[in-house]
Design a protein around this motif. Structure first.
Motif, PDB file in Angstrom:
ATOM      1  N   VAL A 162       0.819  -1.217   0.000  1.00 50.96           N
ATOM      2  CA  VAL A 162       0.000   0.000   0.000  1.00 50.96           C
ATOM      3  C   VAL A 162       0.851   1.265   0.000  1.00 50.96           C
ATOM      4  O   VAL A 162       0.700   2.122  -0.875  1.00 50.96           O
ATOM      5  N   ILE A 163       1.744   1.385   0.996  1.00 50.10           N
ATOM      6  CA  ILE A 163       2.509   2.633   1.094  1.00 50.10           C
ATOM      7  C   ILE A 163       3.522   2.742  -0.046  1.00 50.10           C
ATOM      8  O   ILE A 163       3.549   3.739  -0.777  1.00 50.10           O
ATOM      9  N   ASP A 164       4.350   1.714  -0.221  1.00 47.98           N
ATOM     10  CA  ASP A 164       5.404   1.800  -1.234  1.00 47.98           C
ATOM     11  C   ASP A 164       4.879   1.645  -2.664  1.00 47.98           C
ATOM     12  O   ASP A 164       5.093   2.524  -3.504  1.00 47.98           O
ATOM     13  N   TYR A 165       4.193   0.516  -2.943  1.00 51.37           N
ATOM     14  CA  TYR A 165       3.781   0.258  -4.321  1.00 51.37           C
ATOM     15  C   TYR A 165       2.588   1.106  -4.760  1.00 51.37           C
ATOM     16  O   TYR A 165       2.619   1.692  -5.846  1.00 51.37           O
ATOM     17  N   LEU A 166       1.550   1.185  -3.942  1.00 47.51           N
ATOM     18  CA  LEU A 166       0.363   1.926  -4.364  1.00 47.51           C
ATOM     19  C   LEU A 166       0.564   3.441  -4.276  1.00 47.51           C
ATOM     20  O   LEU A 166       0.382   4.162  -5.256  1.00 47.51           O
ATOM     21  N   VAL A 167       0.954   3.924  -3.091  1.00 40.26           N
ATOM     22  CA  VAL A 167       1.031   5.371  -2.898  1.00 40.26           C
ATOM     23  C   VAL A 167       2.291   5.958  -3.541  1.00 40.26           C
ATOM     24  O   VAL A 167       2.197   6.810  -4.432  1.00 40.26           O
ATOM     25  N   VAL A 168       3.469   5.515  -3.097  1.00 48.52           N
ATOM     26  CA  VAL A 168       4.705   6.151  -3.556  1.00 48.52           C
ATOM     27  C   VAL A 168       4.958   5.896  -5.039  1.00 48.52           C
ATOM     28  O   VAL A 168       5.226   6.833  -5.798  1.00 48.52           O
ATOM     29  N   ILE A 169       4.843   4.652  -5.490  1.00 46.20           N
ATOM     30  CA  ILE A 169       5.150   4.339  -6.887  1.00 46.20           C
ATOM     31  C   ILE A 169       3.935   4.536  -7.792  1.00 46.20           C
ATOM     32  O   ILE A 169       4.029   5.187  -8.829  1.00 46.20           O
TER      33      ILE A 169
END
Length: 186
Positions: free
Chosen positions: A119-126
């Motif tokens: 969620v944080i890395d793949y969905l939001v940041v990337i």
């Protein structure tokens, strides 16, 4: 051996793990996104090395803010698994074997680790890549689209979760007594 496995399965609660892992994910996810929105530089050292280099050193202001965020993260990363183990102990009528305590604490933290990756890395940041996650001066860098860097962080998180889970299991699986036993008084 089969009897011990059946007993272990009876004492471990998948529902407890999922609920408390979700609570931990929601709390830390909210904290991380809010802190990034406020000042993404707080997480300067968590960005890929080339982004860190181009952004330059972390400011003193961000270092002070990072200490506050780190303290809150630490309290949540220990507090929620401890709370989960204590709930599981009550659920098991005051008994919580060390292995069950360790599995529960580790699984709760592993759910957050997976949430962080997906969620944080793949969905939001990337994926969404909002402007607030970009460190000043690093706009358009290819490393913001690197799926491998956060995956390595996920694997490290699985390893780092072992020791705190062992400590949590040690303290929550013990049978603490209040005062001295009557047999000890002479």
């Amino acid at each position: 051996m089969n009897q011990r496995l059946v007993e272990l399965q009876r004492q471990v609660s998948a529902k407890r793990i999922l609920v408390d892992g979700s609570i931990l994910s929601g709390l830390i996810g909210t904290l991380v996104i809010a802190a990034m929105f406020y000042n993404a530089e707080i997480f300067h050292d968590d960005y890929p090395p080339d982004i860190q280099e181009k952004a330059g050193p972390m400011s003193h202001r961000a270092k002070r803010q990072r200490r506050i965020v780190a303290l809150l993260l630490f309290l949540l990363l220990f507090g929620v698994p401890v709370s989960s183990n204590l709930k599981l102990k009550r659920q098991n009528h005051g008994k919580l074997p060390f292995l069950v305590a360790w599995l529960n604490a580790y699984a709760v933290s592993a759910i957050f680790n997976l949430f962080d990756l997906l969620v944080i890395d793949y969905l939001v940041v990337i994926g969404l890549h909002p402007e607030f996650v970009v460190l000043p001066g690093t706009e358009g860098m290819a490393s913001y689209q690197d799926f491998f860097f956060p995956f390595v962080g996920f694997l490290k998180g699985l390893g780092f979760g072992l020791v705190p889970s062992l400590l949590i299991a040690f303290f929550t699986s013990r049978q603490w007594t209040k005062g001295l036993d009557h047999d000890q008084v002479t």
